[in-house]
Design a protein around this motif. Structure first.
Motif, PDB file in Angstrom:
ATOM      1  N   TYR A 157      13.862  -4.781  -4.410  1.00  0.00           N
ATOM      2  CA  TYR A 157      15.307  -4.960  -4.314  1.00  0.00           C
ATOM      3  C   TYR A 157      15.616  -6.078  -3.324  1.00  0.00           C
ATOM      4  O   TYR A 157      15.175  -6.035  -2.170  1.00  0.00           O
ATOM      5  N   HIS A 158      16.368  -7.069  -3.793  1.00  0.00           N
ATOM      6  CA  HIS A 158      16.616  -8.243  -2.944  1.00  0.00           C
ATOM      7  C   HIS A 158      17.479  -7.916  -1.738  1.00  0.00           C
ATOM      8  O   HIS A 158      17.526  -8.680  -0.777  1.00  0.00           O
ATOM      9  N   GLY A 159      18.170  -6.777  -1.754  1.00  0.00           N
ATOM     10  CA  GLY A 159      19.011  -6.390  -0.632  1.00  0.00           C
ATOM     11  C   GLY A 159      18.325  -5.490   0.375  1.00  0.00           C
ATOM     12  O   GLY A 159      18.974  -4.990   1.297  1.00  0.00           O
ATOM     13  N   ALA A 160      17.013  -5.269   0.219  1.00  0.00           N
ATOM     14  CA  ALA A 160      16.301  -4.433   1.180  1.00  0.00           C
ATOM     15  C   ALA A 160      16.327  -5.084   2.561  1.00  0.00           C
ATOM     16  O   ALA A 160      16.266  -6.306   2.679  1.00  0.00           O
ATOM     17  N   PRO A 161      16.409  -4.299   3.629  1.00  0.00           N
ATOM     18  CA  PRO A 161      16.429  -4.883   4.977  1.00  0.00           C
ATOM     19  C   PRO A 161      15.075  -5.496   5.317  1.00  0.00           C
ATOM     20  O   PRO A 161      14.062  -5.173   4.700  1.00  0.00           O
ATOM     21  N   PRO A 162      15.038  -6.406   6.287  1.00  0.00           N
ATOM     22  CA  PRO A 162      13.769  -7.032   6.671  1.00  0.00           C
ATOM     23  C   PRO A 162      12.711  -5.977   7.008  1.00  0.00           C
ATOM     24  O   PRO A 162      12.937  -5.120   7.873  1.00  0.00           O
ATOM     25  N   THR A 163      11.609  -6.019   6.291  1.00  0.00           N
ATOM     26  CA  THR A 163      10.534  -5.045   6.455  1.00  0.00           C
ATOM     27  C   THR A 163       9.206  -5.760   6.268  1.00  0.00           C
ATOM     28  O   THR A 163       8.989  -6.408   5.245  1.00  0.00           O
ATOM     29  N   LYS A 164       8.321  -5.628   7.244  1.00  0.00           N
ATOM     30  CA  LYS A 164       7.049  -6.333   7.211  1.00  0.00           C
ATOM     31  C   LYS A 164       5.978  -5.514   6.485  1.00  0.00           C
ATOM     32  O   LYS A 164       5.970  -4.288   6.542  1.00  0.00           O
ATOM     33  N   ASN A 165       5.082  -6.235   5.841  1.00  0.00           N
ATOM     34  CA  ASN A 165       3.851  -5.662   5.290  1.00  0.00           C
ATOM     35  C   ASN A 165       4.093  -4.464   4.377  1.00  0.00           C
ATOM     36  O   ASN A 165       3.595  -3.358   4.590  1.00  0.00           O
ATOM     37  N   VAL A 166       4.889  -4.700   3.339  1.00  0.00           N
ATOM     38  CA  VAL A 166       5.216  -3.659   2.371  1.00  0.00           C
ATOM     39  C   VAL A 166       4.203  -3.687   1.233  1.00  0.00           C
ATOM     40  O   VAL A 166       3.810  -4.752   0.747  1.00  0.00           O
ATOM     41  N   ILE A 167       3.773  -2.511   0.812  1.00  0.00           N
ATOM     42  CA  ILE A 167       2.904  -2.413  -0.365  1.00  0.00           C
ATOM     43  C   ILE A 167       3.495  -1.401  -1.342  1.00  0.00           C
ATOM     44  O   ILE A 167       4.087  -0.406  -0.945  1.00  0.00           O
ATOM     45  N   ALA A 168       3.349  -1.710  -2.608  1.00  0.00           N
ATOM     46  CA  ALA A 168       3.702  -0.775  -3.674  1.00  0.00           C
ATOM     47  C   ALA A 168       2.420  -0.411  -4.400  1.00  0.00           C
ATOM     48  O   ALA A 168       1.517  -1.238  -4.556  1.00  0.00           O
ATOM     49  N   THR A 169       2.330   0.829  -4.830  1.00  0.00           N
ATOM     50  CA  THR A 169       1.166   1.255  -5.599  1.00  0.00           C
ATOM     51  C   THR A 169       1.607   1.918  -6.896  1.00  0.00           C
ATOM     52  O   THR A 169       2.695   2.494  -6.978  1.00  0.00           O
ATOM     53  N   PHE A 170       0.758   1.801  -7.895  1.00  0.00           N
ATOM     54  CA  PHE A 170       0.995   2.462  -9.175  1.00  0.00           C
ATOM     55  C   PHE A 170      -0.329   3.062  -9.606  1.00  0.00           C
ATOM     56  O   PHE A 170      -1.298   2.342  -9.858  1.00  0.00           O
ATOM     57  N   THR A 171      -0.379   4.386  -9.636  1.00  0.00           N
ATOM     58  CA  THR A 171      -1.607   5.100  -9.983  1.00  0.00           C
ATOM     59  C   THR A 171      -1.508   5.630 -11.395  1.00  0.00           C
ATOM     60  O   THR A 171      -0.535   6.311 -11.752  1.00  0.00           O
ATOM     61  N   MET A 172      -2.503   5.314 -12.210  1.00  0.00           N
ATOM     62  CA  MET A 172      -2.594   5.821 -13.572  1.00  0.00           C
ATOM     63  C   MET A 172      -3.609   6.955 -13.615  1.00  0.00           C
ATOM     64  O   MET A 172      -4.711   6.836 -13.068  1.00  0.00           O
ATOM     65  N   TYR A 173      -3.242   8.055 -14.271  1.00  0.00           N
ATOM     66  CA  TYR A 173      -4.139   9.182 -14.459  1.00  0.00           C
ATOM     67  C   TYR A 173      -4.670   9.133 -15.884  1.00  0.00           C
ATOM     68  O   TYR A 173      -3.903   8.962 -16.842  1.00  0.00           O
ATOM     69  N   PHE A 174      -5.994   9.322 -16.029  1.00  0.00           N
ATOM     70  CA  PHE A 174      -6.630   9.257 -17.339  1.00  0.00           C
ATOM     71  C   PHE A 174      -7.254  10.601 -17.714  1.00  0.00           C
ATOM     72  O   PHE A 174      -7.681  11.361 -16.839  1.00  0.00           O
ATOM     73  N   ALA A 175      -7.319  10.850 -19.023  1.00  0.00           N
ATOM     74  CA  ALA A 175      -7.954  12.068 -19.511  1.00  0.00           C
ATOM     75  C   ALA A 175      -9.466  11.990 -19.291  1.00  0.00           C
ATOM     76  O   ALA A 175     -10.073  10.944 -19.517  1.00  0.00           O
ATOM     77  N   PRO A 176     -10.102  13.078 -18.835  1.00  0.00           N
ATOM     78  CA  PRO A 176     -11.558  13.090 -18.736  1.00  0.00           C
ATOM     79  C   PRO A 176     -12.182  12.880 -20.117  1.00  0.00           C
ATOM     80  O   PRO A 176     -11.588  13.225 -21.146  1.00  0.00           O
ATOM     81  N   LYS A 177     -13.387  12.309 -20.133  1.00  0.00           N
ATOM     82  CA  LYS A 177     -14.052  12.059 -21.413  1.00  0.00           C
ATOM     83  C   LYS A 177     -14.287  13.341 -22.196  1.00  0.00           C
ATOM     84  O   LYS A 177     -14.345  13.340 -23.419  1.00  0.00           O
TER      85      LYS A 177
END
Length: 333
Positions: A157-177
């Motif tokens: 979001y371009h209106g987020a306040p100044p924040t250093k060292n931000v990370i986003a994660t996206f975890t995918m869960y997979f079916a076992p074989k």
């Protein structure tokens, strides 16, 4: 809160056929002044994409899609069935950040065409500010082949306040074989136009940000025709702040199929969609290309808030092709 440039890109959901893999030089990947990296790490039945660190606020790149980071292209080491996903936002030190700092994370399969948006690649998962953790019904999944060219698009979001060292994660869960999943198709629906190639048909009050919402209660609807018969097993909802309700209705049969209400702050800021508000059922409900449907969204924009508001009401429907299974005796009792 005012959101700019494609929140979840048509909600989550607006992808152009031009978005092929990174080898297409006529759509060069935007380059940030400060280089930030993306990576993917694998667990036994998971894959986690990490974006950043990056300093906020940051603008969106030029082009057809809003992104704050270079797009990340990847392929899985083997065929997998996606059975769920989860997004998160924090600093590198582990401090959790407000969800509305995230604009969108889009997961795109450039190899497989979209069912709901002809001529566009498949949008198979992702998140906006709602960040709902997704787990499909047991035994169902989305097939991702090792040869599929997968891509991420991430924007903050371009209106987020100044924040250093931000990370986003996206975890995918997979079916076992040992537990193969039954394959599902993905279908995008919304009150706003969700297909990028249909943007030219949008009315004057609709932009990449959504539909213009006036003061007070606003009810918006849009007709819908499906291009396939299917059985919906899971419905991922998406909306903006001040949303009261989104719904999917079968007008031919006079049935309300989905009715989803978000949890919100007193001022209307969307918190999340609580688990009992997210449709998940192995039995599923049918949709038919022969019937007429309607998408509905209801917003309340406070009278004293003079800032413009743009709304969206969308679902990402995960469905199996064809009819739903016959209900068992236990279900009909």
């Amino acid at each position: 809160m005012y959101r700019s440039l494609v929140l979840f890109l048509a909600t989550f959901f607006m992808i152009s056929s031009a978005y092929a893999d990174g080898g297409h030089d006529h759509h060069a990947v935007p380059t940030l002044k400060k280089q930030v990296g993306s990576k993917i790490t694998y667990g036994e039945n998971t894959a986690t994409l990490t974006f950043g660190p990056i300093d906020l606020p940051t603008g969106h790149g030029e082009g057809d899609m809003g992104d704050s980071m270079p797009r990340f292209n990847f392929q899985l080491p083997e065929d997998k069935y996606l059975i769920g996903f989860k997004s998160a936002l924090s600093t590198v030190e582990g401090k959790e950040l407000p969800r509305n700092y995230l604009h969108h994370i889009l997961m795109i399969n450039n190899t497989k065409p979209s069912v709901s948006c002809p001529g566009e690649p498949l949008f198979f998962g992702g998140a906006g500010l709602e960040m709902a953790e997704t787990h499909f019904p047991e035994g169902y999944g989305v097939k991702l082949a090792k040869d599929d060219k997968l891509m991420t698009v991430v924007a903050f979001y371009h209106g987020a306040p100044p924040t250093k060292n931000v990370i986003a994660t996206f975890t995918m869960y997979f079916a076992p074989k040992t537990k193969p999943a039954k394959e599902m198709e993905i279908y995008q629906v919304g009150v706003n136009i969700v297909c990028f190639t249909k943007f030219g048909d949008r009315p004057a009050d609709q932009t990449d940000e959504g539909i213009e919402i006036g003061p007070g209660v606003q009810v918006r609807t849009a007709p819908l025709k499906f291009s396939m018969d299917g059985c919906v097993k899971y419905a991922y909802p998406h909306g903006h702040d001040e949303l009261l309700l989104i719904a999917l209705e079968n007008k031919t049969k006079k049935q309300t199929l989905l009715r989803t209400i978000p949890d919100a702050e007193r001022d209307g800021t969307l918190r999340e969609f609580l688990p009992h508000q997210v449709y998940k059922d192995a039995q599923g409900f049918p949709i038919s290309k022969d019937d007429d449907y309607e998408m509905v969204m209801v917003y309340h924009h406070s009278l004293q808030n003079k800032e413009p508001q743009h709304g969206m009401g969308n679902y990402l429907l995960y469905m199996t092709p064809g009819s739903c299974p016959a209900k068992s005796a236990a279900l009909t009792q």
